[in-house]
Design a protein around this motif. Structure first.
Motif, mmCIF file in Angstrom:
data_model
loop_
_atom_site.group_PDB
_atom_site.id
_atom_site.type_symbol
_atom_site.label_atom_id
_atom_site.label_comp_id
_atom_site.label_asym_id
_atom_site.label_seq_id
_atom_site.Cartn_x
_atom_site.Cartn_y
_atom_site.Cartn_z
ATOM 1 N N GLY A 3 -10.282 -64.078 -26.816
ATOM 2 C CA GLY A 3 -9.016 -64.058 -26.846
ATOM 3 C C GLY A 3 -8.327 -63.989 -28.211
ATOM 4 N N PHE A 4 -7.302 -62.991 -28.254
ATOM 5 C CA PHE A 4 -6.678 -62.817 -29.651
ATOM 6 C C PHE A 4 -5.219 -63.110 -29.392
ATOM 7 C CE2 PHE A 4 -10.475 -60.478 -30.229
ATOM 8 C CZ PHE A 4 -10.956 -60.808 -31.402
ATOM 9 N N PHE A 5 -4.649 -64.143 -30.027
ATOM 10 C CA PHE A 5 -3.189 -64.408 -29.634
ATOM 11 C C PHE A 5 -2.209 -64.221 -31.008
ATOM 12 C CE2 PHE A 5 -6.261 -66.833 -27.435
ATOM 13 C CZ PHE A 5 -5.576 -66.892 -26.163
ATOM 14 N N ALA A 6 -0.918 -63.825 -30.586
ATOM 15 C CA ALA A 6 -0.028 -63.612 -31.840
ATOM 16 C C ALA A 6 0.304 -64.703 -32.623
ATOM 17 C CB ALA A 6 1.321 -63.191 -30.973
ATOM 18 N N GLU A 7 0.103 -65.969 -32.280
ATOM 19 C CA GLU A 7 0.324 -67.108 -33.187
ATOM 20 C C GLU A 7 -0.871 -67.549 -33.830
ATOM 21 O OE1 GLU A 7 3.259 -66.851 -29.766
ATOM 22 O OE2 GLU A 7 0.946 -66.886 -29.957
ATOM 23 N N VAL A 8 -2.107 -66.987 -33.388
ATOM 24 C CA VAL A 8 -3.210 -67.212 -34.340
ATOM 25 C C VAL A 8 -3.770 -66.267 -34.996
ATOM 26 C CG1 VAL A 8 -5.760 -68.164 -33.730
ATOM 27 C CG2 VAL A 8 -3.791 -68.735 -32.296
ATOM 28 N N GLU A 9 -3.505 -66.249 -36.420
ATOM 29 C CA GLU A 9 -3.714 -65.080 -37.065
ATOM 30 C C GLU A 9 -4.932 -64.946 -37.914
ATOM 31 O OE1 GLU A 9 -0.117 -64.959 -39.798
ATOM 32 O OE2 GLU A 9 0.939 -64.461 -38.146
ATOM 33 N N ASP A 10 -5.461 -66.176 -37.895
ATOM 34 C CA ASP A 10 -6.861 -66.227 -38.738
ATOM 35 C C ASP A 10 -7.805 -67.205 -38.304
ATOM 36 O OD1 ASP A 10 -5.997 -68.437 -39.868
ATOM 37 O OD2 ASP A 10 -5.194 -67.424 -41.585
ATOM 38 N N ARG A 11 -8.993 -67.458 -39.159
ATOM 39 C CA ARG A 11 -10.077 -68.215 -38.340
ATOM 40 C C ARG A 11 -9.491 -69.805 -38.435
ATOM 41 N NH1 ARG A 11 -15.304 -67.837 -37.017
ATOM 42 N NH2 ARG A 11 -16.600 -69.928 -37.300
ATOM 43 N N THR A 58 3.749 -72.873 -27.160
ATOM 44 C CA THR A 58 2.898 -71.698 -26.572
ATOM 45 C C THR A 58 2.345 -70.928 -27.149
ATOM 46 O OG1 THR A 58 4.777 -70.522 -26.187
ATOM 47 C CG2 THR A 58 4.482 -72.035 -24.593
ATOM 48 N N ILE A 59 1.129 -69.943 -26.829
ATOM 49 C CA ILE A 59 0.619 -68.944 -27.534
ATOM 50 C C ILE A 59 0.870 -67.816 -26.705
ATOM 51 C CG2 ILE A 59 -0.689 -70.187 -29.047
ATOM 52 C CD1 ILE A 59 -2.983 -69.634 -27.195
ATOM 53 N N THR A 60 0.744 -66.489 -27.149
ATOM 54 C CA THR A 60 0.846 -65.187 -26.505
ATOM 55 C C THR A 60 -0.250 -64.365 -26.777
ATOM 56 O OG1 THR A 60 3.266 -65.320 -26.778
ATOM 57 C CG2 THR A 60 2.411 -63.204 -26.067
ATOM 58 N N MET A 61 -0.924 -63.746 -25.674
ATOM 59 C CA MET A 61 -2.155 -63.008 -25.521
ATOM 60 C C MET A 61 -1.620 -61.669 -26.094
ATOM 61 S SD MET A 61 -5.412 -62.336 -24.645
ATOM 62 C CE MET A 61 -5.556 -63.868 -24.060
ATOM 63 N N ARG A 62 -2.609 -61.331 -27.352
ATOM 64 C CA ARG A 62 -2.598 -60.004 -27.900
ATOM 65 C C ARG A 62 -3.514 -59.150 -27.183
ATOM 66 N NH1 ARG A 62 -3.027 -61.558 -33.682
ATOM 67 N NH2 ARG A 62 -5.125 -60.296 -33.344
ATOM 68 N N GLU A 63 -4.739 -59.729 -27.160
ATOM 69 C CA GLU A 63 -5.838 -58.788 -26.396
ATOM 70 C C GLU A 63 -6.766 -59.800 -26.004
ATOM 71 O OE1 GLU A 63 -8.765 -55.312 -27.884
ATOM 72 O OE2 GLU A 63 -7.247 -56.125 -29.433
ATOM 73 N N LEU A 64 -7.625 -59.368 -24.953
ATOM 74 C CA LEU A 64 -8.854 -59.983 -24.516
ATOM 75 C C LEU A 64 -9.977 -59.159 -24.599
ATOM 76 C CD1 LEU A 64 -10.161 -62.362 -22.881
ATOM 77 C CD2 LEU A 64 -9.789 -61.407 -20.814
#
Length: 193
Positions: free
Chosen positions: A83-91, A68-74
């Protein structure tokens, strides 16, 4: 109690599996893990909030399978959601998750107030009514990136109806009716045309 993450697996949860498809990750945006979104919800302000957890529909060989991924910010850039997600830190991480379909679980659906959102199993079997006449029954809901389609079983064979408000203005679960206003020719047989 089973882990709710176990309810949603690739390629897509079965109809009625307690999940609602709300978006798709389309392409990376910037260097800090932002990902452009295609939204499948009329109410992103209810679904894409900080802390929202999304189940991923990805191929089994993906490193993201079963996660799963968790939304940090839209954020919105040029009227496009990112979308920016906690588990997706870079490009690099963003590139590895592109094309994933986002699903939310049943508890999140029930906690929200989204209008015009139904589970597939709620629609299948409903009478399809046009101008007060039953023309068939919903036999399947097909999901595509651009829009969903209702497969309507009619005496003349199946008819695919775009599941958009202009053609399907109302769904009444209590009455068991899907009201349609299709364009001319969509339901006419050779005798009626």
């Amino acid at each position: 109690m089973a882990d709710p993450r176990d309810r949603v697996r690739a390629p897509r949860p079965a109809s009625g599996a307690g999940s609602l498809r709300v978006g798709r990750l389309t392409k990376p945006h910037g260097l800090k893990g932002g990902i452009k979104l295609e939204l499948f919800t009329d109410n992103p302000e209810l679904r894409f909030v900080p802390g929202a957890v999304f189940h991923l529909q990805v191929p089994e060989d993906s490193e993201w399978f079963g996660r799963t991924i968790t939304m940090r910010e839209l954020r919105w850039f040029n009227e496009a959601p990112v979308g920016f997600f906690a588990e997706v830190e870079d490009r690099t991480a963003a590139e590895s998750i592109v094309r994933a379909i986002l699903w939310i679980d049943e508890d999140a659906v029930e906690a929200g107030e989204e209008e015009n959102a139904w589970y597939d199993h709620q629609l299948v079997g409903l009478d399809v009514v046009r101008d007060g006449e039953v023309v068939g029954k919903v036999s399947e809901v097909q999901h595509f990136p651009a829009q969903d389609l209702l497969t309507v079983a009619t005496p003349a064979g199946p008819v695919l109806v775009p599941f958009v408000e202009a053609i399907v203005p109302s769904v009444d679960l209590e009455a068991g009716i899907v009201t349609i206003t299709p364009p001319d020719g969509l339901f006419e047989s050779g005798d009626d045309a």
